[in-house]
Design a protein around this motif. Sequence first.
Motif, PDB file in Angstrom:
ATOM      1  N   ASN A 265       0.134  -9.950 -16.791  1.00 17.16           N
ATOM      2  CA  ASN A 265      -0.060  -8.687 -16.697  1.00 17.16           C
ATOM      3  C   ASN A 265       0.596  -8.044 -15.520  1.00 17.16           C
ATOM      4  OD1 ASN A 265      -2.004  -9.333 -18.527  1.00 17.16           O
ATOM      5  ND2 ASN A 265      -3.887  -9.884 -17.134  1.00 17.16           N
ATOM      6  N   THR A 266       1.049  -6.674 -15.652  1.00 19.64           N
ATOM      7  CA  THR A 266       1.619  -6.005 -14.642  1.00 19.64           C
ATOM      8  C   THR A 266       0.764  -5.079 -14.055  1.00 19.64           C
ATOM      9  OG1 THR A 266       3.489  -6.272 -15.931  1.00 19.64           O
ATOM     10  CG2 THR A 266       3.555  -4.630 -14.178  1.00 19.64           C
ATOM     11  N   LEU A 267       0.691  -5.116 -12.609  1.00 21.97           N
ATOM     12  CA  LEU A 267      -0.171  -4.262 -11.906  1.00 21.97           C
ATOM     13  C   LEU A 267       0.628  -3.528 -10.768  1.00 21.97           C
ATOM     14  CD1 LEU A 267      -1.441  -7.436 -12.336  1.00 21.97           C
ATOM     15  CD2 LEU A 267      -3.648  -6.423 -11.333  1.00 21.97           C
ATOM     16  N   ARG A 268      -0.046  -2.240 -10.608  1.00 21.68           N
ATOM     17  CA  ARG A 268       0.525  -1.436  -9.969  1.00 21.68           C
ATOM     18  C   ARG A 268      -0.784  -0.620  -9.011  1.00 21.68           C
ATOM     19  NH1 ARG A 268       3.759   2.410 -13.459  1.00 21.68           N
ATOM     20  NH2 ARG A 268       2.567   1.337 -15.028  1.00 21.68           N
ATOM     21  N   SER A 269      -0.588  -0.734  -7.837  1.00 17.61           N
ATOM     22  CA  SER A 269      -1.698   0.085  -6.974  1.00 17.61           C
ATOM     23  C   SER A 269      -1.261   1.104  -6.161  1.00 17.61           C
ATOM     24  CB  SER A 269      -2.669  -1.092  -6.144  1.00 17.61           C
ATOM     25  OG  SER A 269      -1.613  -1.635  -5.262  1.00 17.61           O
ATOM     26  N   TRP A 270      -2.159   2.115  -5.798  1.00 20.09           N
ATOM     27  CA  TRP A 270      -2.081   3.312  -4.786  1.00 20.09           C
ATOM     28  C   TRP A 270      -2.893   3.222  -3.672  1.00 20.09           C
ATOM     29  CZ3 TRP A 270      -1.391   3.009 -10.233  1.00 20.09           C
ATOM     30  CH2 TRP A 270      -0.163   3.386 -10.762  1.00 20.09           C
ATOM     31  N   HIS A 271      -2.366   3.593  -2.498  1.00 19.32           N
ATOM     32  CA  HIS A 271      -3.421   4.170  -1.498  1.00 19.32           C
ATOM     33  C   HIS A 271      -4.135   5.504  -1.799  1.00 19.32           C
ATOM     34  CE1 HIS A 271      -1.771   1.078   1.387  1.00 19.32           C
ATOM     35  NE2 HIS A 271      -0.251   1.377   1.033  1.00 19.32           N
ATOM     36  N   ASN A 273      -4.237   8.176  -0.470  1.00 17.70           N
ATOM     37  CA  ASN A 273      -3.475   9.399  -0.275  1.00 17.70           C
ATOM     38  C   ASN A 273      -2.410   9.674  -1.400  1.00 17.70           C
ATOM     39  OD1 ASN A 273      -1.456   7.521   0.309  1.00 17.70           O
ATOM     40  ND2 ASN A 273      -1.073   8.359   2.464  1.00 17.70           N
ATOM     41  N   GLY A 274      -2.182   8.700  -2.318  1.00 14.53           N
ATOM     42  CA  GLY A 274      -1.347   8.736  -3.318  1.00 14.53           C
ATOM     43  C   GLY A 274      -0.055   8.026  -3.222  1.00 14.53           C
ATOM     44  N   GLN A 275       0.181   7.525  -2.073  1.00  9.68           N
ATOM     45  CA  GLN A 275       1.267   6.557  -1.698  1.00  9.68           C
ATOM     46  C   GLN A 275       1.210   5.382  -2.653  1.00  9.68           C
ATOM     47  OE1 GLN A 275       4.342   6.537   0.203  1.00  9.68           O
ATOM     48  NE2 GLN A 275       4.709   4.652  -0.690  1.00  9.68           N
ATOM     49  N   ILE A 276       2.360   4.907  -3.179  1.00  9.55           N
ATOM     50  CA  ILE A 276       2.380   3.766  -4.116  1.00  9.55           C
ATOM     51  C   ILE A 276       2.205   2.590  -3.030  1.00  9.55           C
ATOM     52  CG2 ILE A 276       5.008   3.637  -3.828  1.00  9.55           C
ATOM     53  CD1 ILE A 276       2.964   2.481  -6.874  1.00  9.55           C
ATOM     54  N   LYS A 277       1.365   1.548  -3.342  1.00  8.20           N
ATOM     55  CA  LYS A 277       0.930   0.452  -2.507  1.00  8.20           C
ATOM     56  C   LYS A 277       1.647  -0.716  -2.699  1.00  8.20           C
ATOM     57  CE  LYS A 277      -3.037  -1.968  -0.690  1.00  8.20           C
ATOM     58  NZ  LYS A 277      -4.605  -2.066  -0.852  1.00  8.20           N
ATOM     59  N   PHE A 299       5.893  -3.718  -1.621  1.00  9.90           N
ATOM     60  CA  PHE A 299       4.764  -3.414  -1.100  1.00  9.90           C
ATOM     61  C   PHE A 299       4.803  -2.420   0.019  1.00  9.90           C
ATOM     62  CE2 PHE A 299       1.132  -3.397   2.117  1.00  9.90           C
ATOM     63  CZ  PHE A 299      -0.010  -3.779   1.386  1.00  9.90           C
ATOM     64  N   TRP A 300       4.149  -1.374  -0.071  1.00 11.70           N
ATOM     65  CA  TRP A 300       4.258  -0.068   1.074  1.00 11.70           C
ATOM     66  C   TRP A 300       3.033   0.064   1.817  1.00 11.70           C
ATOM     67  CZ3 TRP A 300       5.881  -0.303  -3.927  1.00 11.70           C
ATOM     68  CH2 TRP A 300       7.281  -0.159  -4.139  1.00 11.70           C
ATOM     69  N   ASP A 301       3.133   0.444   3.012  1.00  9.67           N
ATOM     70  CA  ASP A 301       1.693   0.940   3.532  1.00  9.67           C
ATOM     71  C   ASP A 301       1.489   2.232   3.524  1.00  9.67           C
ATOM     72  OD1 ASP A 301       3.299   2.568   5.392  1.00  9.67           O
ATOM     73  OD2 ASP A 301       3.305   1.118   6.892  1.00  9.67           O
ATOM     74  N   SER A 302       0.507   2.986   3.930  1.00 13.97           N
ATOM     75  CA  SER A 302      -0.113   4.206   3.595  1.00 13.97           C
ATOM     76  C   SER A 302       1.004   5.495   3.916  1.00 13.97           C
ATOM     77  CB  SER A 302      -1.536   4.413   4.276  1.00 13.97           C
ATOM     78  OG  SER A 302      -1.553   4.419   5.573  1.00 13.97           O
ATOM     79  N   THR A 303       1.605   4.992   5.132  1.00 10.78           N
ATOM     80  CA  THR A 303       2.818   6.052   5.444  1.00 10.78           C
ATOM     81  C   THR A 303       4.052   5.846   4.706  1.00 10.78           C
ATOM     82  OG1 THR A 303       3.810   4.459   7.082  1.00 10.78           O
ATOM     83  CG2 THR A 303       1.776   5.628   7.806  1.00 10.78           C
TER      84      THR A 303
END
Length: 485
Positions: A265-271, A273-277, A299-303
Motif C-alpha cells: 500500500n502506498t500512503l501520503r499524508s498532509w499537515h 495547513n496543506g503542507q505535504i508531510k 518527510f516534511w515538517d509543517s513549515t
Amino acid sequence: MKNLFLFCALIISTSAFAQEPVYKNFETDSAAQPRGGIPFFNAFLQNNLRKPVVVEASGLSGRVILGAIVEIDGRVSDVKLMQSFRPDCDREALRVFSLFNAWQPAYKGGKAVRQTVTMPVTFKASAPYAFANGTRITYYDTKQNLLPDSSARAEFRQVTPLDTNGLPNGDIVVFQRKRQEWKESYRLPFVRQKIEERSPWGKPVFRQGIQQTTKQWQGWVTDIDQDGKAVRRVFYENDKQTNYELTYHANGVVAQRTDYGDQENTLRSWHPNGQIKQVWTVPKPKTMTITQPDQIAAFWDSTGRQLVSEGNGTVIDIQPVMSRSDSSRQTRLIEQGLLKAGMKQGIWTGRYADGSYHYEERYDKGICQGGKALTAGSDTVRYAVHQQQPEFKGGMQGLGNFLAQNLQYPPNAQRANAQGKVYISFVVCTDGSLCDYEVQSGVHPELDQEALRVVKAMNGRWKPGNQRGQNVRVKYNLPINFTLQ
C-alpha cells in the motif's frame, strides 16, 4: 489613562499592519509559490477537491480562476473569485483554495512581503450518468450487465439517492420491469451506526453507507463525527476496501491517502495547513504472523522543511492524541528518530506534550529490538516487541483444529448449495475475552449464524493484543470458509 494609551496603541498597530504594501509577482525579487512547487499544490487540489454531484453526473469540465494574497507567514487571505465556471464549482474551489496555507512567501530586498497570486482550479471531465431529483439512475439487463439507457433490454432499474458530494444518503431501490411497468424488487438499506473508534480530535464516530442483505458494505462508506465532520472515506466492493482511502483533519484537509496495491500500500499524508508531510509504503504481510517494516521515502515538517529525502534523515513528527491522564482531553505526541534507507534505525522516542506518556525504542533496519514506556503515575514497562496481534491459544494450527472440530454445515445451506467465506469481526479485550461480535460479510443466513456461533465459542481461548508492553483491545476479522465437497 493607561487604558486609553493601550487602545490608541492597538489602533496604530492594526493600522500599520493594514497598510503593509501588497506587491504583484513581477514587483518582487522572488515570487510567492506553493512550497514544493506547483506539483505539490496540484496534488493537494486533486485529493481535497470534491466535484459537485450535478457536475459529476453531467460529465462537465471547467476551470475556476481565483485570486488571493499570500501573507508573509505563508497563509492566504482575501481569497476571491476572478473567473467563474458555475456557482457550485466556484464555492468548492474557494473552499479548497482557502485551506491551502503552505506557501513560500515573496521576498523583496531580503524581506518577506505580501503578494497577490492568481491560480486556476480545474474540474476534470468525468463519465456522465443519469441523475434526476437527487438520485442516480442505472439500468441492467437480466444478467446484471450495465446498460446505457432504459431500452427494451433493461430488466432492472437501480435508484441511488446521493448528496451534493455524490455520496449515498438513502436506501438504494431496485425495480424490475414487469409488463412494461417498474415494480420494486428489493432495496439495500442506507445504514448509520456508531462505531467504537473516536475521531483524532476525540469525538464519537458514526459509519454510514449502503449495506447489502449480507451486511456487506457496498460503495462509498463515510465515517463522520457527531458534528458531521468527515473522519474517513473508503470505497468497498464485496466488503473489501478497494482503490483508495482518505482520512481527514478536523479543519477538513485530507490528512492521509492510502492507495491499495497487490504487493504493498502506498500512503501520503498532509499537515493541517496543506503542507505535504510524508510519503511511505507498507508491504502486504506474507503470513498472519510475519510483517515487513514500513518504507518511508520522504518527510516534511509543517513549515515545508524536508527532513527525510530518499529514505534518509531525522523525523520529528507531531500529531494530536488523547491524553493518557485525561481521556477527554487532547494533547500532542512528539515522536522523533533516525531513518536509514527508509527504515527506522537506532533510538526512537515519543512523548506526550502534557507529560502523561513517554516511550523509548531501539530499532535495527525497521524492526523494534525492545523498548520501555512510562505512563504518568505507573511503573516503567519494558517490552521486547513494539506490538503483538491477538492470537488464538495454540496458534494458527490450534485455530484450524478448533474450527475443524466445532464447525457444522447447516442442512438447509447444503441443500441450497451455499458455500463461501463468512467474515466475522470481534474485539479481543485486554483479558483475552471476546466481545462485539458482528457478521461483516455473509454468504447465507444459516452459514452466517453458524460462523457466529463458533466464534462465540472461542471466548476465553485467545491471547490479548499488546502494544508497548500493555494489553490493548484489538478488533479482529476472521474468515471462516464453508466448502461443499
